[in-house]
Design a protein around this motif. Sequence first.
Motif, PDB file in Angstrom:
ATOM      1  N   SER A  41       0.824  -1.213   0.000  1.00  0.00           N
ATOM      2  CA  SER A  41       0.000   0.000   0.000  1.00  0.00           C
ATOM      3  C   SER A  41       0.858   1.263   0.000  1.00  0.00           C
ATOM      4  CB  SER A  41      -0.932   0.005   1.216  1.00  0.00           C
ATOM      5  OG  SER A  41      -0.190   0.104   2.422  1.00  0.00           O
ATOM      6  N   SER A  42       2.147   1.105   0.269  1.00  0.00           N
ATOM      7  CA  SER A  42       3.065   2.242   0.323  1.00  0.00           C
ATOM      8  C   SER A  42       3.823   2.380  -0.989  1.00  0.00           C
ATOM      9  CB  SER A  42       4.057   2.070   1.484  1.00  0.00           C
ATOM     10  OG  SER A  42       5.106   3.000   1.378  1.00  0.00           O
ATOM     11  N   SER A  43       3.593   3.478  -1.703  1.00  0.00           N
ATOM     12  CA  SER A  43       4.353   3.724  -2.931  1.00  0.00           C
ATOM     13  C   SER A  43       5.829   3.908  -2.616  1.00  0.00           C
ATOM     14  CB  SER A  43       3.803   4.958  -3.652  1.00  0.00           C
ATOM     15  OG  SER A  43       3.881   6.110  -2.828  1.00  0.00           O
ATOM     16  N   PHE A  44       6.115   4.422  -1.417  1.00  0.00           N
ATOM     17  CA  PHE A  44       7.496   4.586  -0.975  1.00  0.00           C
ATOM     18  C   PHE A  44       8.190   3.222  -0.919  1.00  0.00           C
ATOM     19  CE2 PHE A  44      10.937   4.794   1.975  1.00  0.00           C
ATOM     20  CZ  PHE A  44      11.457   6.069   1.882  1.00  0.00           C
ATOM     21  N   CYS A  45       7.528   2.245  -0.250  1.00  0.00           N
ATOM     22  CA  CYS A  45       8.123   0.914  -0.133  1.00  0.00           C
ATOM     23  C   CYS A  45       8.323   0.269  -1.501  1.00  0.00           C
ATOM     24  CB  CYS A  45       7.241   0.020   0.738  1.00  0.00           C
ATOM     25  SG  CYS A  45       7.257   0.422   2.496  1.00  0.00           S
ATOM     26  N   LEU A  46       7.385   0.463  -2.395  1.00  0.00           N
ATOM     27  CA  LEU A  46       7.492  -0.140  -3.721  1.00  0.00           C
ATOM     28  C   LEU A  46       8.629   0.479  -4.526  1.00  0.00           C
ATOM     29  CD1 LEU A  46       3.696  -0.409  -4.557  1.00  0.00           C
ATOM     30  CD2 LEU A  46       5.244  -2.279  -3.952  1.00  0.00           C
ATOM     31  N   ASP A  47       8.810   1.786  -4.390  1.00  0.00           N
ATOM     32  CA  ASP A  47       9.955   2.432  -5.041  1.00  0.00           C
ATOM     33  C   ASP A  47      11.266   1.912  -4.453  1.00  0.00           C
ATOM     34  OD1 ASP A  47       9.057   4.008  -7.102  1.00  0.00           O
ATOM     35  OD2 ASP A  47       8.743   5.785  -5.856  1.00  0.00           O
ATOM     36  N   GLU A  48      11.285   1.780  -3.136  1.00  0.00           N
ATOM     37  CA  GLU A  48      12.485   1.270  -2.464  1.00  0.00           C
ATOM     38  C   GLU A  48      12.788  -0.152  -2.922  1.00  0.00           C
ATOM     39  OE1 GLU A  48      13.611   2.218   1.869  1.00  0.00           O
ATOM     40  OE2 GLU A  48      12.738   0.215   1.989  1.00  0.00           O
TER      41      GLU A  48
END
Length: 321
Positions: free
Chosen positions: A88-95
């Motif tokens: 659900s976190s775009s941040f985590c997916l980018d990371e």
Amino acid sequence: MNLQSPFSSTHSFNYEHEWKYDVFLSFRGKDTRYGFTSNLYEALSRKGINTFFDDDGIQSGDEITPTLVKSIEESRIAIIVLSPDYASSSFCLDELSHILHCIKRNNRLVVPVFYDVDPCDVRHQINRFGEAMAKHEQRFKNDLNKVQKWRDALHEVANLSGYHFKHGKGYEHRFIGNIVDNISKRITRRPALHVADHPTGLQSRVSKVASLLDVESNAGVHMVGIYGIGGIGKTTLAAAVYNFITDHFEGACFLENVRENSSRHGSVHLQNILLSEILEKEIKLGSVKKGTSEIQKRLCQKKVLLVLDDVDDPEQLKAIA
């Protein structure tokens, strides 16, 4: 496995593995920061494993910061804690995407931890992961390439060998202990080999040999020979490959000067070195036949990297490999 393309001018190709961090922890803070991931971080730290753990609120906003990018690039191993709301976190997916590009494609180790998550949910993006990705498609409907990149990253990480924890199916502290023990074995085996004072032209050759060895496979035996006239850099290449892929193996040994040492001391001497280094205890064998039998018996269930430098007789391979 294609290792030719990931290298660019923005990423250094470190043949001797001088990392700032042993482990980079990727996680969704709201899910596991004050529970599982902090306990994993403490356990890694107690074992002397230098771990990057974002406990200072660097994860703010939607995009990963230059500080995090640098920390990822300076880490030897990445552990991805895939919790129920990770996607659900775009941040985590980018990371995650950056970790797979920078670490895995440079043949360093990425270890997924499926924390109360079914790996199939991650691989096929169904249930909570499917709902999260559907929301991203709505949010980023003008940039669906970004969402597809995230989908590809989730599918890729779900296919890696890792750890699966489900509440009610075991003790969390034991689960953490297994992860820490495995990581510790991989990073404390021995210092990296010296390759060369000024290595040049190795990048494509190291990538080619690593791809032939298929280090992510757990099936069968992969053997590659490097041959040519003296002085062209065969040993330098072998040492660079050894440093490049050694973290993927439970045991590793670089046997130098096989021709000379076999002639002087016999093959049983090399067998003693091989078993002693991989098993991390002194081994004394009485004969070459006994040594061959012991190597087969003790190493048949281990994933082992063995480099034999300067082999000139098939009997040396028969005795050692």
